[in-house]
Design a protein around this motif. Structure first.
Motif, mmCIF file in Angstrom:
data_model
loop_
_atom_site.group_PDB
_atom_site.id
_atom_site.type_symbol
_atom_site.label_atom_id
_atom_site.label_comp_id
_atom_site.label_asym_id
_atom_site.label_seq_id
_atom_site.Cartn_x
_atom_site.Cartn_y
_atom_site.Cartn_z
ATOM 1 N N LEU A 174 135.391 52.134 16.786
ATOM 2 C CA LEU A 174 135.698 50.851 16.809
ATOM 3 C C LEU A 174 135.226 50.711 18.849
ATOM 4 N N GLY A 204 135.399 46.423 21.864
ATOM 5 C CA GLY A 204 135.749 45.356 22.573
ATOM 6 C C GLY A 204 134.952 45.053 24.148
ATOM 7 N N GLY A 221 136.645 45.517 26.922
ATOM 8 C CA GLY A 221 136.545 46.373 28.612
ATOM 9 C C GLY A 221 136.698 45.818 29.146
ATOM 10 N N ARG A 270 139.629 45.767 31.660
ATOM 11 C CA ARG A 270 140.064 46.667 32.593
ATOM 12 C C ARG A 270 138.964 47.087 33.072
HETATM 13 P P1 UTP Z 1 141.377 47.994 23.393
HETATM 14 O O1 UTP Z 1 142.549 47.458 23.649
HETATM 15 O O2 UTP Z 1 141.486 48.851 24.943
HETATM 16 O O3 UTP Z 1 141.045 46.159 24.416
HETATM 17 O O4 UTP Z 1 140.253 48.224 22.647
HETATM 18 P P2 UTP Z 1 139.298 46.539 25.403
HETATM 19 O O5 UTP Z 1 138.967 45.425 24.892
HETATM 20 O O6 UTP Z 1 138.256 47.811 25.018
HETATM 21 O O7 UTP Z 1 139.755 46.897 26.744
HETATM 22 P P3 UTP Z 1 140.439 45.580 27.693
HETATM 23 O O8 UTP Z 1 141.622 45.202 27.122
HETATM 24 O O9 UTP Z 1 139.595 43.934 28.102
HETATM 25 O O10 UTP Z 1 140.565 46.146 28.588
HETATM 26 C C1 UTP Z 1 140.950 49.744 21.752
HETATM 27 C C2 UTP Z 1 139.763 49.923 21.410
HETATM 28 O O11 UTP Z 1 139.455 48.647 20.674
HETATM 29 C C3 UTP Z 1 137.973 48.387 20.456
HETATM 30 C C4 UTP Z 1 137.626 48.543 22.239
HETATM 31 O O12 UTP Z 1 136.217 48.492 21.922
HETATM 32 C C5 UTP Z 1 138.697 49.935 21.926
HETATM 33 O O13 UTP Z 1 137.382 50.571 21.190
HETATM 34 N N1 UTP Z 1 138.277 46.906 20.516
HETATM 35 C C6 UTP Z 1 139.459 46.506 21.085
HETATM 36 C C7 UTP Z 1 137.027 46.247 19.450
HETATM 37 O O14 UTP Z 1 136.992 47.277 18.541
HETATM 38 N N2 UTP Z 1 136.840 45.031 19.496
HETATM 39 C C8 UTP Z 1 137.725 44.498 19.556
HETATM 40 O O15 UTP Z 1 137.608 43.180 19.460
HETATM 41 C C9 UTP Z 1 139.146 44.907 20.747
#
Ligand code: UTP
Length: 408
Positions: free
Chosen positions: A96, A99, A101, A103
């Motif tokens: 996955l 996201g 990222g 933060r």
């Molecule tokens: P997080 O909840 O940590 O979100 O994702 P994020 O977007 O990576 O980080 P922040 O919150 O903006 O800092 C947990 C996992 O889910 C994936 C991320 O890539 C990570 O592997 N993810 C999250 C997705 O694949 N799609 C999304 O829409 C959100």
């Protein structure tokens, strides 16, 4: 959709400002914006108004885990079973990586982040090395599906190409894009990120299987005869992928899913806990649990709700297909959302200015009839990178990797 229908729908949903923006566009711009608007799930957008309506929880009960001591005692048998399934081509992996990222605060795919100290070590590279540990042992490769989004797909694919897939055979890797969802301001008005585009962002990690299906990736899963998918997050650099012991134990349990869990460090640790809700597996967040539940103990003194999830799950593919179109809860999250104002000026806010809508993979578990809770040792398997410094950071993950003998 015809233009008049589009306008009626926008008016019905209190989005007249989008009509104004639309009318200023040329034909190509109109087409682009209309295509985005047609995909909007208005029920979801309406949720912005009821953010406070917390999801009601059913009756919670503890779910016991297969604990480390028991896993160790049966490790050889589990591993043999898991390796056999891998060799028979029954196991695939899903990274996955859609996201944003935020933060970590680095633009671009999180997996491109370099966590090396004396040399380059990219997050994606670390994950592929972890997978290679398993495939070397199995003597065959595991198909790897990588979920990206419109925001990071091209950069992710280009990076894998540039790095020659870090030694993994390209024919075993496929990328697919997840769905996007709109963002709204505090009044529920759709935000725009360009004159001809809504402010769209990835719709959370919960729609991954749906996105695999609509992008034709599930056809590949069937073609290859894959029966189990191991999904995992991009940011845990100690991640064990397609772990044969986990696969073998899940198969042995006869359950339709498995979740890797770690023992809570203390009762109030802020993790989602795997338990039963109305008799079905479920993940409940720390803030949804009462003090009584948090502190409840088993006869042996262990916490009853003792195991937190680490976003590493195994799912049986036929069960995923059954639940693929089920309604999942929409999580409304307050975020800093870049947008253009009426005059066309671009803003990148420093503080939250609206809501995004996300589906979460943890809600999938509750749609299934059972789940094996599989305990792993935190310091060997859990080093998430969420922040630059402090808790769950680049620094803490580097230290854990070094403790596990990885040269950085
Ligand atoms: P997080 O909840 O940590 O979100 O994702 P994020 O977007 O990576 O980080 P922040 O919150 O903006 O800092 C947990 C996992 O889910 C994936 C991320 O890539 C990570 O592997 N993810 C999250 C997705 O694949 N799609 C999304 O829409 C959100």
């Amino acid at each position: 959709m015809r233009e008049d229908e589009l306008f009626t729908s926008l008016k019905e949903h209190g989005q007249e400002h989008i009509i104004e923006a639309y009318e200023k566009l040329d034909d190509a711009g109109k087409k682009k914006l209309a295509a985005q608007l047609e995909k909007i799930d208005w029920d979801m957008v309406a949720m912005a108004g009821n953010k406070e309506a917390a999801q009601e929880r059913g009756k919670l009960e503890p779910l016991s885990a297969l604990e480390v001591s028991e896993i160790e005692a049966n490790k050889a048998a589990y591993e043999a079973k898991g390796l056999e399934a891998i060799r028979q081509g029954k196991v695939g992996a899903v990274l996955l990586a859609g996201g944003q990222g935020t933060r970590l605060g680095s633009d671009g795919p999180k997996g491109k982040y370099n966590i090396g100290i004396t040399k380059d070590v990219y997050i994606f590279e670390r994950l592929i090395r972890n997978l290679l540990d398993v495939t070397d042992k199995a003597g065959c490769f595991v198909p790897l599906y990588i979920m990206t989004s419109d925001k990071n797909n091209d950069e992710t694919v280009a990076f894998f190409e540039e790095k020659n897939y870090f030694g993994y055979p390209k024919e075993y890797v496929a990328f697919f894009k997840q769905e996007m969802a709109p963002s709204v301001d505090y009044d529920g008005k759709l935000l725009m990120e360009a004159a001809d585009s809504l402010s769209l962002s990835p719709n959370g990690n919960g729609g991954w299987f749906y996105s695999m299906a609509v992008n034709g990736v599930v056809d590949d899963v069937h073609k290859r005869g894959i029966e189990w998918l191991n999904i995992f997050a991009v940011d845990n650099v100690l991640q064990r992928i397609a772990d044969p012991v986990f696969v073998g134990a899940t198969l042995d349990s006869g359950r339709v899913s498995g979740a890797k869990v770690v023992r809570k460090a203390e009762p109030n640790e802020k993790v989602g806990v795997l338990c039963l809700e109305d008799g079905k597996p479920s993940i409940v967040e720390y803030y949804e649990m009462t003090e009584e539940i948090i502190n409840s103990r088993e006869p042996n003194g262990d916490l009853s709700y003792n195991f937190g999830v680490i976003l590493n799950y195994l799912f049986r593919v036929d069960k995923l297909e059954e639940i693929m179109n089920a309604k999942m809860p929409v999580h409304v999250v307050e975020k800093k959302i870049p947008y253009i104002d009426k005059e066309g000026n671009f803003h990148k806010p420093e503080t939250p200015n609206g809501y995004k809508f996300e589906l979460l993979v943890l809600d999938m578990i509750h749609l299934l009839e059972n789940c094996l809770s599989f305990e792993v040792v935190r310091n060997y398997e859990f080093a998430p990178i969420k922040n630059k410094t402090g808790v769950d950071s680049v620094e803490s993950a580097q230290a854990l990797l070094q403790q596990n003998g990885v040269t950085l």
